[in-house]
Write a protein that holds these residues in place. Structure first.
Motif, mmCIF file in Angstrom:
data_model
loop_
_atom_site.group_PDB
_atom_site.id
_atom_site.type_symbol
_atom_site.label_atom_id
_atom_site.label_comp_id
_atom_site.label_asym_id
_atom_site.label_seq_id
_atom_site.Cartn_x
_atom_site.Cartn_y
_atom_site.Cartn_z
ATOM 1 N N PHE A 98 41.970 -6.198 8.949
ATOM 2 C CA PHE A 98 40.682 -5.621 8.632
ATOM 3 C C PHE A 98 39.942 -5.365 9.719
ATOM 4 C CE2 PHE A 98 42.827 -8.197 5.316
ATOM 5 C CZ PHE A 98 42.709 -7.426 4.255
ATOM 6 N N GLU A 99 39.289 -4.399 9.751
ATOM 7 C CA GLU A 99 38.359 -4.001 10.794
ATOM 8 C C GLU A 99 37.134 -3.403 10.223
ATOM 9 O OE1 GLU A 99 40.886 -2.970 14.612
ATOM 10 O OE2 GLU A 99 41.213 -1.340 13.039
ATOM 11 N N GLY A 100 36.116 -3.573 11.187
ATOM 12 C CA GLY A 100 34.791 -3.112 10.900
ATOM 13 C C GLY A 100 34.394 -4.096 9.838
ATOM 14 N N ASP A 101 33.748 -3.387 8.721
ATOM 15 C CA ASP A 101 32.909 -4.378 7.709
ATOM 16 C C ASP A 101 33.620 -4.918 6.809
ATOM 17 O OD1 ASP A 101 30.504 -4.187 8.987
ATOM 18 O OD2 ASP A 101 29.575 -2.450 7.788
ATOM 19 N N PHE A 102 34.996 -4.627 6.858
ATOM 20 C CA PHE A 102 35.922 -5.330 5.811
ATOM 21 C C PHE A 102 36.623 -6.710 6.578
ATOM 22 C CE2 PHE A 102 37.081 -1.250 3.615
ATOM 23 C CZ PHE A 102 36.190 -1.203 2.614
ATOM 24 N N GLY A 103 36.536 -7.506 5.893
ATOM 25 C CA GLY A 103 37.094 -8.791 6.596
ATOM 26 C C GLY A 103 38.229 -9.434 5.590
ATOM 27 N N SER A 104 38.392 -8.847 4.431
ATOM 28 C CA SER A 104 39.449 -9.310 3.570
ATOM 29 C C SER A 104 39.806 -8.210 2.277
ATOM 30 C CB SER A 104 38.829 -10.773 2.775
ATOM 31 O OG SER A 104 37.722 -10.295 1.931
ATOM 32 N N VAL A 105 40.860 -8.539 1.379
ATOM 33 C CA VAL A 105 41.152 -7.559 0.419
ATOM 34 C C VAL A 105 40.210 -7.992 -0.670
ATOM 35 C CG1 VAL A 105 42.743 -7.639 -1.545
ATOM 36 C CG2 VAL A 105 43.688 -7.941 0.680
ATOM 37 N N GLU A 106 39.321 -8.985 -0.612
ATOM 38 C CA GLU A 106 38.621 -9.125 -1.829
ATOM 39 C C GLU A 106 37.152 -8.299 -1.207
ATOM 40 O OE1 GLU A 106 38.747 -10.445 -4.691
ATOM 41 O OE2 GLU A 106 40.871 -10.968 -3.959
ATOM 42 N N ASP A 107 36.801 -8.067 0.122
ATOM 43 C CA ASP A 107 35.659 -7.067 0.507
ATOM 44 C C ASP A 107 36.187 -5.752 0.056
ATOM 45 O OD1 ASP A 107 34.357 -9.079 1.898
ATOM 46 O OD2 ASP A 107 35.020 -8.446 3.792
ATOM 47 N N VAL A 108 37.479 -5.279 -0.019
ATOM 48 C CA VAL A 108 37.836 -4.080 -0.247
ATOM 49 C C VAL A 108 37.486 -3.703 -1.613
ATOM 50 C CG1 VAL A 108 39.977 -2.344 -0.355
ATOM 51 C CG2 VAL A 108 39.521 -3.720 1.480
ATOM 52 N N ILE A 109 38.003 -4.785 -2.452
ATOM 53 C CA ILE A 109 37.791 -4.781 -4.023
ATOM 54 C C ILE A 109 36.396 -4.584 -4.430
ATOM 55 C CG2 ILE A 109 38.287 -6.263 -5.873
ATOM 56 C CD1 ILE A 109 40.906 -7.020 -4.642
ATOM 57 N N SER A 110 35.654 -5.571 -3.811
ATOM 58 C CA SER A 110 34.139 -5.560 -4.097
ATOM 59 C C SER A 110 33.444 -4.453 -3.694
ATOM 60 C CB SER A 110 33.493 -6.606 -3.228
ATOM 61 O OG SER A 110 32.239 -6.650 -3.471
ATOM 62 N N ASN A 111 33.622 -3.766 -2.612
ATOM 63 C CA ASN A 111 33.101 -2.544 -1.902
ATOM 64 C C ASN A 111 33.288 -1.227 -2.698
ATOM 65 O OD1 ASN A 111 31.114 -2.736 0.474
ATOM 66 N ND2 ASN A 111 32.727 -4.201 0.620
ATOM 67 N N PHE A 112 34.708 -1.234 -3.097
ATOM 68 C CA PHE A 112 35.304 0.068 -3.937
ATOM 69 C C PHE A 112 34.881 -0.224 -5.482
ATOM 70 C CE2 PHE A 112 37.512 1.331 -0.212
ATOM 71 C CZ PHE A 112 37.317 2.630 -0.219
ATOM 72 N N ASN A 113 34.521 -1.408 -5.674
ATOM 73 C CA ASN A 113 34.266 -1.736 -7.228
ATOM 74 C C ASN A 113 35.750 -1.431 -8.114
ATOM 75 O OD1 ASN A 113 32.784 -2.842 -9.464
ATOM 76 N ND2 ASN A 113 31.832 -0.975 -9.735
ATOM 77 N N LEU A 114 36.526 -2.292 -7.687
ATOM 78 C CA LEU A 114 37.863 -1.924 -8.453
ATOM 79 C C LEU A 114 37.822 -2.487 -9.808
ATOM 80 C CD1 LEU A 114 40.481 -2.036 -5.502
ATOM 81 C CD2 LEU A 114 39.185 -0.016 -6.034
ATOM 82 N N ASP A 115 38.488 -2.101 -10.572
ATOM 83 C CA ASP A 115 38.725 -2.543 -11.898
ATOM 84 C C ASP A 115 39.943 -3.771 -11.775
ATOM 85 O OD1 ASP A 115 41.279 -1.455 -12.552
ATOM 86 O OD2 ASP A 115 40.273 0.337 -13.457
ATOM 87 N N THR A 116 40.105 -4.654 -12.847
ATOM 88 C CA THR A 116 41.024 -5.631 -12.635
ATOM 89 C C THR A 116 42.489 -4.997 -12.301
ATOM 90 O OG1 THR A 116 39.833 -6.755 -14.275
ATOM 91 C CG2 THR A 116 42.124 -7.408 -14.006
ATOM 92 N N ALA A 117 43.070 -3.989 -13.047
ATOM 93 C CA ALA A 117 44.314 -3.454 -12.767
ATOM 94 C C ALA A 117 44.379 -3.036 -11.376
ATOM 95 C CB ALA A 117 44.568 -2.675 -13.557
ATOM 96 N N GLN A 118 43.502 -2.511 -10.792
ATOM 97 C CA GLN A 118 43.466 -1.872 -9.279
ATOM 98 C C GLN A 118 43.414 -2.903 -8.268
ATOM 99 O OE1 GLN A 118 39.793 0.575 -10.002
ATOM 100 N NE2 GLN A 118 41.045 2.512 -9.871
ATOM 101 N N ALA A 119 42.510 -3.950 -8.732
ATOM 102 C CA ALA A 119 42.362 -5.013 -7.652
ATOM 103 C C ALA A 119 43.810 -5.906 -7.532
ATOM 104 C CB ALA A 119 41.325 -6.173 -8.232
ATOM 105 N N GLU A 120 44.488 -5.885 -8.943
ATOM 106 C CA GLU A 120 45.655 -6.952 -8.885
ATOM 107 C C GLU A 120 46.947 -6.130 -7.908
ATOM 108 O OE1 GLU A 120 46.044 -9.922 -9.826
ATOM 109 O OE2 GLU A 120 44.174 -9.995 -10.110
ATOM 110 N N VAL A 121 46.847 -4.595 -8.024
ATOM 111 C CA VAL A 121 47.737 -3.954 -7.406
ATOM 112 C C VAL A 121 47.510 -4.155 -5.686
ATOM 113 C CG1 VAL A 121 48.464 -1.726 -6.389
ATOM 114 C CG2 VAL A 121 48.356 -2.194 -8.960
ATOM 115 N N LEU A 122 46.238 -4.039 -5.539
ATOM 116 C CA LEU A 122 45.928 -4.495 -3.900
ATOM 117 C C LEU A 122 46.204 -5.794 -3.454
ATOM 118 C CD1 LEU A 122 44.829 -3.034 -1.415
ATOM 119 C CD2 LEU A 122 42.672 -3.796 -2.032
ATOM 120 N N ARG A 123 45.847 -6.709 -4.458
ATOM 121 C CA ARG A 123 46.264 -8.218 -3.852
ATOM 122 C C ARG A 123 47.748 -8.323 -3.851
ATOM 123 N NH1 ARG A 123 42.026 -9.720 -8.382
ATOM 124 N NH2 ARG A 123 40.320 -10.015 -7.186
ATOM 125 N N ALA A 124 48.424 -7.468 -4.422
ATOM 126 C CA ALA A 124 50.021 -7.830 -4.444
ATOM 127 C C ALA A 124 50.583 -7.115 -3.448
ATOM 128 C CB ALA A 124 50.412 -7.278 -5.822
#
Length: 109
Positions: free
Chosen positions: A5-31
């Motif tokens: 992660f670079e810039g203002d992203f520090g984790s997968v959870e930052d990506v999920i939060s900033n893009f406002n992912l729904d549950t299914a999208q978030a689970e794909v990224l977490r996996a």
């Protein structure tokens, strides 16, 4: 599992939060077994790039915004060809390390 992660992203959870992912999208990224994400933000304008691999396939997401909005609603993964994405000129240590390792893994099958 390699995540960078670079810039203002520090984790997968930052990506999920900033893009406002729904549950299914978030689970794909977490996996995802590989994730590279960068978020640049300056003078109220921002841009983001995410590259991830899940189930053996690579996907990329691009987002940008002005001062009025954020990255919400811009999560539109497109299947990516790693060799083509590797040509993107992201001149950072994190990107170079990520893409070099990813290309080596792809070459070795």
């Amino acid at each position: 599992m390699t995540h960078i992660f670079e810039g203002d992203f520090g984790s997968v959870e930052d990506v999920i939060s900033n893009f406002n992912l729904d549950t299914a999208q978030a689970e794909v990224l977490r996996a995802a077994d590989r994730v590279y994400a960068v978020y640049g933000y300056e003078d109220y304008d921002g841009w983001a790039f995410v590259l991830y691999r899940t189930q053996g396939r690579w996907y990329e997401v691009h987002g940008s915004h002005c001062s009025c909005y954020g990255l919400e609603g811009q999560w539109e993964p497109e299947e990516a060809v790693l060799q083509a994405v590797a040509r993107y000129s992201r001149n950072t240590v994190g990107w170079k390390a990520f893409i070099t390792q990813a290309l080596a893994e792809e070459a070795n099958g």
